[in-house]
Write an enzyme that holds these catalytic residues in place. Structure first.
Site, PDB file in Angstrom:
ATOM      1  N   ASP A   1      41.086  38.814  45.359  1.00 23.82           N
ATOM      2  CA  ASP A   1      42.430  39.693  44.033  1.00 23.82           C
ATOM      3  C   ASP A   1      41.967  39.441  43.068  1.00 23.82           C
ATOM      4  O   ASP A   1      40.803  38.907  42.495  1.00 23.82           O
ATOM      5  CB  ASP A   1      43.429  37.862  44.173  1.00 23.82           C
ATOM      6  CG  ASP A   1      44.798  37.955  43.816  1.00 23.82           C
ATOM      7  OD1 ASP A   1      45.004  39.594  43.299  1.00 23.82           O
ATOM      8  OD2 ASP A   1      45.816  36.891  42.960  1.00 23.82           O
TER       9      ASP A   1
ATOM     10  N   ARG B   1      44.216  44.291  37.572  1.00 22.90           N
ATOM     11  CA  ARG B   1      43.749  43.089  36.595  1.00 22.90           C
ATOM     12  C   ARG B   1      42.568  43.583  36.027  1.00 22.90           C
ATOM     13  O   ARG B   1      42.647  43.574  34.927  1.00 22.90           O
ATOM     14  CB  ARG B   1      44.318  41.647  36.267  1.00 22.90           C
ATOM     15  CG  ARG B   1      46.026  41.041  35.867  1.00 22.90           C
ATOM     16  CD  ARG B   1      45.903  39.516  37.022  1.00 22.90           C
ATOM     17  NE  ARG B   1      45.718  39.720  37.913  1.00 22.90           N
ATOM     18  CZ  ARG B   1      45.843  38.787  38.986  1.00 22.90           C
ATOM     19  NH1 ARG B   1      45.861  36.592  38.341  1.00 22.90           N
ATOM     20  NH2 ARG B   1      45.139  38.414  40.838  1.00 22.90           N
ATOM     21  N   TRP B   2      41.660  43.637  36.565  1.00 19.47           N
ATOM     22  CA  TRP B   2      40.515  44.015  36.062  1.00 19.47           C
ATOM     23  C   TRP B   2      40.595  44.802  35.542  1.00 19.47           C
ATOM     24  O   TRP B   2      39.733  45.781  34.900  1.00 19.47           O
ATOM     25  CB  TRP B   2      39.512  44.048  37.155  1.00 19.47           C
ATOM     26  CG  TRP B   2      37.880  43.994  36.679  1.00 19.47           C
ATOM     27  CD1 TRP B   2      36.622  42.972  36.600  1.00 19.47           C
ATOM     28  CD2 TRP B   2      37.368  44.974  37.068  1.00 19.47           C
ATOM     29  NE1 TRP B   2      36.195  43.060  36.660  1.00 19.47           N
ATOM     30  CE2 TRP B   2      35.549  44.496  36.752  1.00 19.47           C
ATOM     31  CE3 TRP B   2      37.316  46.018  37.754  1.00 19.47           C
ATOM     32  CZ2 TRP B   2      35.160  45.813  36.619  1.00 19.47           C
ATOM     33  CZ3 TRP B   2      36.852  47.234  38.036  1.00 19.47           C
ATOM     34  CH2 TRP B   2      35.096  47.131  37.292  1.00 19.47           C
TER      35      TRP B   2
ATOM     36  N   HIS C   1      40.243  48.557  42.541  1.00 24.95           N
ATOM     37  CA  HIS C   1      39.880  48.728  43.920  1.00 24.95           C
ATOM     38  C   HIS C   1      38.892  49.266  44.646  1.00 24.95           C
ATOM     39  O   HIS C   1      38.079  48.988  45.703  1.00 24.95           O
ATOM     40  CB  HIS C   1      40.975  48.920  44.774  1.00 24.95           C
ATOM     41  CG  HIS C   1      42.388  48.408  44.705  1.00 24.95           C
ATOM     42  ND1 HIS C   1      42.335  47.515  44.840  1.00 24.95           N
ATOM     43  CD2 HIS C   1      43.423  48.834  44.103  1.00 24.95           C
ATOM     44  CE1 HIS C   1      44.037  46.463  44.721  1.00 24.95           C
ATOM     45  NE2 HIS C   1      44.732  48.024  44.028  1.00 24.95           N
TER      46      HIS C   1
ATOM     47  N   THR D   1      51.123  42.683  55.043  1.00 23.80           N
ATOM     48  CA  THR D   1      52.177  43.540  56.037  1.00 23.80           C
ATOM     49  C   THR D   1      52.555  43.909  54.537  1.00 23.80           C
ATOM     50  O   THR D   1      54.243  44.624  54.931  1.00 23.80           O
ATOM     51  CB  THR D   1      52.239  42.652  56.504  1.00 23.80           C
ATOM     52  OG1 THR D   1      52.632  41.484  56.712  1.00 23.80           O
ATOM     53  CG2 THR D   1      51.480  43.195  58.155  1.00 23.80           C
TER      54      THR D   1
ATOM     55  N   LEU E   1      25.772  38.693  61.344  1.00 25.08           N
ATOM     56  CA  LEU E   1      27.626  38.070  60.950  1.00 25.08           C
ATOM     57  C   LEU E   1      29.045  38.439  61.543  1.00 25.08           C
ATOM     58  O   LEU E   1      28.608  40.411  61.679  1.00 25.08           O
ATOM     59  CB  LEU E   1      27.650  38.333  59.385  1.00 25.08           C
ATOM     60  CG  LEU E   1      28.848  38.158  58.334  1.00 25.08           C
ATOM     61  CD1 LEU E   1      29.286  36.841  57.913  1.00 25.08           C
ATOM     62  CD2 LEU E   1      28.793  39.065  57.251  1.00 25.08           C
TER      63      LEU E   1
ATOM     64  N   GLU F   1      38.907  23.212  53.993  1.00 26.11           N
ATOM     65  CA  GLU F   1      38.319  23.073  52.291  1.00 26.11           C
ATOM     66  C   GLU F   1      38.980  24.510  51.531  1.00 26.11           C
ATOM     67  O   GLU F   1      38.995  25.798  52.286  1.00 26.11           O
ATOM     68  CB  GLU F   1      37.260  22.793  52.083  1.00 26.11           C
ATOM     69  CG  GLU F   1      36.840  22.020  52.525  1.00 26.11           C
ATOM     70  CD  GLU F   1      37.689  20.700  52.249  1.00 26.11           C
ATOM     71  OE1 GLU F   1      37.976  20.567  51.104  1.00 26.11           O
ATOM     72  OE2 GLU F   1      37.545  19.584  53.312  1.00 26.11           O
TER      73      GLU F   1
HETATM   74  C1  FPP Z   1      44.252  41.915  45.091  1.00 21.71           C
HETATM   75  O1  FPP Z   1      44.248  42.477  43.654  1.00 21.71           O
HETATM   76  C2  FPP Z   1      43.208  42.754  46.194  1.00 21.71           C
HETATM   77  C3  FPP Z   1      44.386  43.879  47.173  1.00 21.71           C
HETATM   78  C4  FPP Z   1      45.195  44.246  47.396  1.00 21.71           C
HETATM   79  C5  FPP Z   1      43.179  44.792  47.804  1.00 21.71           C
HETATM   80  C6  FPP Z   1      41.594  44.587  48.032  1.00 21.71           C
HETATM   81  C7  FPP Z   1      40.392  45.071  49.218  1.00 21.71           C
HETATM   82  C8  FPP Z   1      39.930  45.037  48.186  1.00 21.71           C
HETATM   83  C9  FPP Z   1      39.093  44.590  47.763  1.00 21.71           C
HETATM   84  C10 FPP Z   1      38.671  46.454  48.770  1.00 21.71           C
HETATM   85  C11 FPP Z   1      38.752  46.213  50.163  1.00 21.71           C
HETATM   86  C12 FPP Z   1      37.410  46.952  51.436  1.00 21.71           C
HETATM   87  C13 FPP Z   1      37.756  47.388  52.311  1.00 21.71           C
HETATM   88  C14 FPP Z   1      36.526  48.214  52.946  1.00 21.71           C
HETATM   89  C15 FPP Z   1      38.925  47.912  53.044  1.00 21.71           C
HETATM   90  P1  FPP Z   1      45.139  43.219  43.325  1.00 21.71           P
HETATM   91  O2  FPP Z   1      45.826  44.374  43.646  1.00 21.71           O
HETATM   92  O3  FPP Z   1      46.719  42.699  43.899  1.00 21.71           O
HETATM   93  O4  FPP Z   1      44.769  42.734  41.622  1.00 21.71           O
HETATM   94  P2  FPP Z   1      46.090  41.808  40.529  1.00 21.71           P
HETATM   95  O5  FPP Z   1      46.379  40.957  40.868  1.00 21.71           O
HETATM   96  O6  FPP Z   1      45.433  41.694  39.383  1.00 21.71           O
HETATM   97  O7  FPP Z   1      47.060  43.148  40.455  1.00 21.71           O
END
Ligand code: FPP
Length: 244
Positions: A16, A20-21, A33, A62, A127, A206
């Site tokens: 998550d 915000r990052w 992302h 979903t 893995l 955990e």
């Molecule tokens: C949540 O942060 C993150 C996501 C919904 C997407 C996560 C996906 C990745 C980290 C890349 C995945 C890689 C592959 C190969 C599928 P957010 O957007 O909800 O952040 P926020 O809470 O700060 O708005």
């Protein structure tokens, strides 16, 4: 006498905080992302080195379809970018890719790329990198109940014979056998909720939470969380001799 350390076989992460990052850096959410995707590679290799058997990453839920159209499109394209960029390294490191979720609902390009990644790494023995992509735990449990009900109505199963194992065997984690339930679930970015992730499977996991946004969560952080987990006292609902 010091207690034996817990073995970490299955680690699950709710990645998550990408949005915000990016916002903090005055960049579009997609920028977060993309960096989140690069971090998947770093953490996968670190997890492999730590001897973890299954790494399950929550990449698209979903519920995420309700995000703005452009963001959904970007997220749907992430597996294409990820496997384009990282497949050779995954192969070199003997990583086996699995994608769990409602894959039939993915755009064709995404569907094809994830199927190819699974096929190309099928025989790898290191893995298991398991992406939850278009995954939702309530939907997964509902699907399992429906399958079990069909078995009962066809006469293939007596309702009295339904056990906890029957349910586990109908979930998307079933193929991981003894490692199907996460030992540890980490969520990044300070939120303390589960967001419809592995609800059945985390019954005795955990839990750990990091304040860092996913793109900042690095190998050292992972190591610290793993060490903390290894030294925890897991009781699985029982009373310890030392506590009685
Ligand atoms: C949540 O942060 C993150 C996501 C919904 C997407 C996560 C996906 C990745 C980290 C890349 C995945 C890689 C592959 C190969 C599928 P957010 O957007 O909800 O952040 P926020 O809470 O700060 O708005």
């Amino acid at each position: 006498m010091s207690a034996a350390k817990n073995k970490l076989n299955h680690l699950a992460i709710i990645m998550d905080g990408n949005g915000r990052w990016a916002k903090k850096r005055h960049k579009p959410r997609a920028f977060g992302h993309r960096e989140g995707m690069n971090n998947v590679q770093r953490i996968t290799l670190a997890a492999n080195k730590l001897g973890i058997k299954v790494l399950t990453l929550y990449a698209f839920s979903t519920e995420n379809w309700a995000r703005p159209k452009e963001e959904v499109a970007y997220l749907m394209n992430l597996p294409v970018r990820f496997f384009d960029k990282f497949m050779p390294t995954l192969q070199e490191n003997n990583v086996k890719v699995n994608i769990m979720g409602y894959l039939d609902d993915l755009p064709k390009k995404t569907y094809d790329v994830v199927q190819r990644a699974m096929a190309e790494t099928r025989d790898n023995t290191g893995l298991i990198l398991n992406f939850a992509f278009n995954y939702g735990s309530r939907k997964e449990i509902t699907t399992a109940v429906r399958e079990i009900a069909t078995l009962v109505s066809n006469g293939g199963l007596e309702s009295d014979d339904i056990t906890e194992n029957t349910i586990s065997e109908h979930l998307m984690t079933a193929s991981f056998g003894e490692y199907q339930d996460p030992d540890l679930l980490i969520r990044t970015s300070g939120e303390m909720r589960i967001s419809n992730f592995l609800l059945w499977q985390i019954a005795y996991s955990e839990l750990a939470f990091s304040e860092k946004a996913w793109p900042d969560f690095n190998e050292n952080d992972l190591k610290k969380f793993v060490e903390n987990y290894q030294n925890r006292h897991r009781r699985f609902g029982k009373v310890d001799e030392s506590d009685s």
